[in-house]
Structure formats: C-alpha cells, structure tokens
Design a protein around this motif. Structure first.
Motif, PDB file in Angstrom:
ATOM      1  N   ARG A  74       0.812  -1.146  -0.007  1.00 35.10           N
ATOM      2  CA  ARG A  74       0.041  -0.158   0.023  1.00 35.10           C
ATOM      3  C   ARG A  74       0.844   1.231  -0.012  1.00 35.10           C
ATOM      4  NH1 ARG A  74      -3.399   0.707   4.482  1.00 35.10           N
ATOM      5  NH2 ARG A  74      -5.088   1.698   3.334  1.00 35.10           N
ATOM      6  N   ASN A  75       2.016   1.022   0.627  1.00 34.48           N
ATOM      7  CA  ASN A  75       2.902   2.400   0.873  1.00 34.48           C
ATOM      8  C   ASN A  75       3.515   2.592  -0.548  1.00 34.48           C
ATOM      9  OD1 ASN A  75       4.992   4.171   1.472  1.00 34.48           O
ATOM     10  ND2 ASN A  75       4.332   3.910   3.666  1.00 34.48           N
TER      11      ASN A  75
ATOM     12  N   ALA B 148       7.216   1.536  -0.503  1.00 29.32           N
ATOM     13  CA  ALA B 148       7.527   0.293  -0.470  1.00 29.32           C
ATOM     14  C   ALA B 148       7.450  -0.269  -1.816  1.00 29.32           C
ATOM     15  CB  ALA B 148       6.305  -0.481   0.368  1.00 29.32           C
TER      16      ALA B 148
ATOM     17  N   ILE C 116      -0.475   6.366   1.004  1.00 27.52           N
ATOM     18  CA  ILE C 116      -0.908   5.335   0.611  1.00 27.52           C
ATOM     19  C   ILE C 116      -1.459   5.303  -0.859  1.00 27.52           C
ATOM     20  CG2 ILE C 116      -2.912   3.732   1.245  1.00 27.52           C
ATOM     21  CD1 ILE C 116      -0.887   4.020   3.252  1.00 27.52           C
TER      22      ILE C 116
END
Lengths: 185, 106
Positions: free
Chosen positions: B26-27, B30, B97
């Motif tokens: 989600r990030n 990431a 997000i």
C-alpha cells in the motif's frame, strides 16, 4: 563446488532479504533489508566476474538509492504506524499472479533449457576473454565512449539523469506561499 | 561451476518478489523499493547472460555490464523522481498510501 556453495549462500541472503522487503510491516526494516538484498546482488556480480559492476552496485544502490529511500521513509514516517495493514485488498491476486509467473519461468528453465555450455547442469563455463576480464574497467570505459558501441545511450542516459534530478528538485520544492511567511513579510 | 540456469532462477525469484511487492503493497515508498528489486533481478540476468555467452562478441566485449550500468543510472533517476513525488504528495495530501491517491481516477 566451493563456488556453488558460495552462490547458494549469497542467493539465499538476497532472496530472504528481498522477501523481508516486500512483506515487512515496518518500512524502515524493509529499507535495511533492501540494502542487504543489494549487497547480495553485488556478491552475485562478483561471482560473475563483473567486479566493477559490483563496486558500482555498492556505491549507487547501497550508498545512494537506499539512503534516499530511508530519507523518504523518515520524512513520511508519521503516518506509517506499524499497526497499519501493509497490503492492499488485491494482495492475494498479486501473489497468485507473481507466483504463477515464477512457476512458468521455473518450468521453462527446468524442462526446455538447452543453452547450457557443456553438458547439463554441471557443464563447464566458457571463460571470459582474459584480456577483457583483466581490463574490465578499461574496456567498459572504452565501450561507453566508442562511437560504434554505446556513446549514444551513454549521452542520452546522462541527459536523462540530469533532467530527472533537476525535475525531482522542482517537484519536491516546498511551497513558498504559506500564511506564516506572508505575515512575516 | 555454477550453471547459468541457477542465476536465472534466482533472478526470476527476485523479480517475482518485486512484482508481488508492486502489486500488493500500500505504501508508495514500499512500491518503489519493490521496483528496485525488479531492476536488480533484470541486472543479474544481463550480467549472467553476458558471462555465459557461448560465442564471444569481439566488437562488443562488455555488452552485459555496459547495459547493466545503464539500468543502474536509470534506477537512480527513477528513485530520485519517485521519492520526490512521494514527498510532494505527502506534503499535499498527508498520505503516501497508493490507493488513496485517486484524484485522476474520477
């Protein structure tokens, strides 16, 4: 034989660290694991006798990109509590797709792979031309500015890098029109 | 000696992990990290094929590492732009997000 053991250890480190990167809830730990994974890839380059590339990997990936990622994580940290869920609603589908892709590649490699030099899985490896292997940096530098080889991609890459860095500075530039500064002026 | 297919399997595994990260995290930071993993897997493939080539190319002796270096430079550019975007979005929306950033969708 020794080389195979070293290969297995290094690739295990790389893959475990990569797994931590994509699954760990804590982004900072994921970034540290990303550095470990890059280090493993650098080890693979050393095994492949591309020493300069391993050094470049250390400098660019571990030295620059990982630090950049850690900075970004720290600047956006407040909202990323570790209690929050790390995966979105399509994580199962994503897992199915990526493991399916891996299964297909594995199937093809194990069943239809005929490009092993020598015979089968333990076949011998063709030696890199020793003149090239010893003068890797020299031949790489010559190839990058050789008109018949990579001078055009090299220049395009440098212009692209410059444009990307200037563009990222512009994108991340803070807004100057906040109420407090207007009051001060 | 290590057979070529071992390198290819490791690179494929790393690539698929990165793909999973891109699809499932989600990030946004990431997701960028997972993209870096995928680029690394491609680089392993480039260098491994170069090292194990059956017919040496005298007119392009270092083709694999040269292209891997280009991928490295592009990865650096991609990381810089991506993280600048993430920081800018965070300033604007207080969120990194990916699924909440849907202004362009509607």
């Amino acid at each position: 034989m020794t080389q195979q053991i070293i290969f297995i250890i290094i690739s295990a480190i790389t893959l475990i660290m990569g797994w931590i990167v994509v699954t760990n809830r804590n982004l900072f730990h994921a970034a540290l694991a990303l550095m470990g994974s890059f280090l493993g890839v650098a080890g693979l380059y050393v095994l492949l006798e591309a020493g300069f590339l391993a050094a470049a990997q250390l400098l660019v990936y571990i030295g620059a990109i990982s630090i950049l990622v850690i900075f970004a994580i720290m600047m956006t940290r407040r909202l990323m509590q570790t209690t929050e869920t790390a995966f979105n609603s399509q994580w199962a589908l994503g897992g199915i797709i990526s493991s399916l892709l891996f299964a297909v590649i594995l199937y093809v490699l194990l069943n239809f792979w005929t490009w092993e030099p020598g015979n089968g899985p333990t076949g011998s490896v063709p030696a890199v031309d020793p003149a090239v292997a010893d003068n890797m940096v020299v031949s790489l530098g010559a190839a990058l500015v050789d008109v018949n080889q990579y001078v055009l991609p090299f220049e395009v890459a440098s212009v692209l890098l410059l444009a990307a860095l200037v563009g990222s500075i512009v994108v991340a530039w803070p807004e100057k029109v906040s109420p407090t500064t207007e009051e001060n002026e | 000696m290590v057979p070529l297919s071992w390198y290819l399997i490791v690179a494929a595994a790393l690539f698929c992990m990165g793909l999973y990260g891109v699809l499932a995290r989600r990030n946004a930071v990431a997701i960028l990290m997972a993209v870096e993993l995928m680029l690394n897997a491609v680089n392993i493939n480039l260098v491994a094929f170069w090292r194990y080539q059956v017919f040496p190319q005298p007119q392009a002796p270092v083709s694999g590492p040269a292209w891997a270096l280009f991928v490295l430079a592009l990865a650096a550019a991609e990381a810089a732009v991506g993280l600048a975007l993430v920081i800018s979005i965070y300033r604007e929306r207080d969120s990194v997000i990916a699924e909440e950033l849907d202004t362009l969708k509607y």
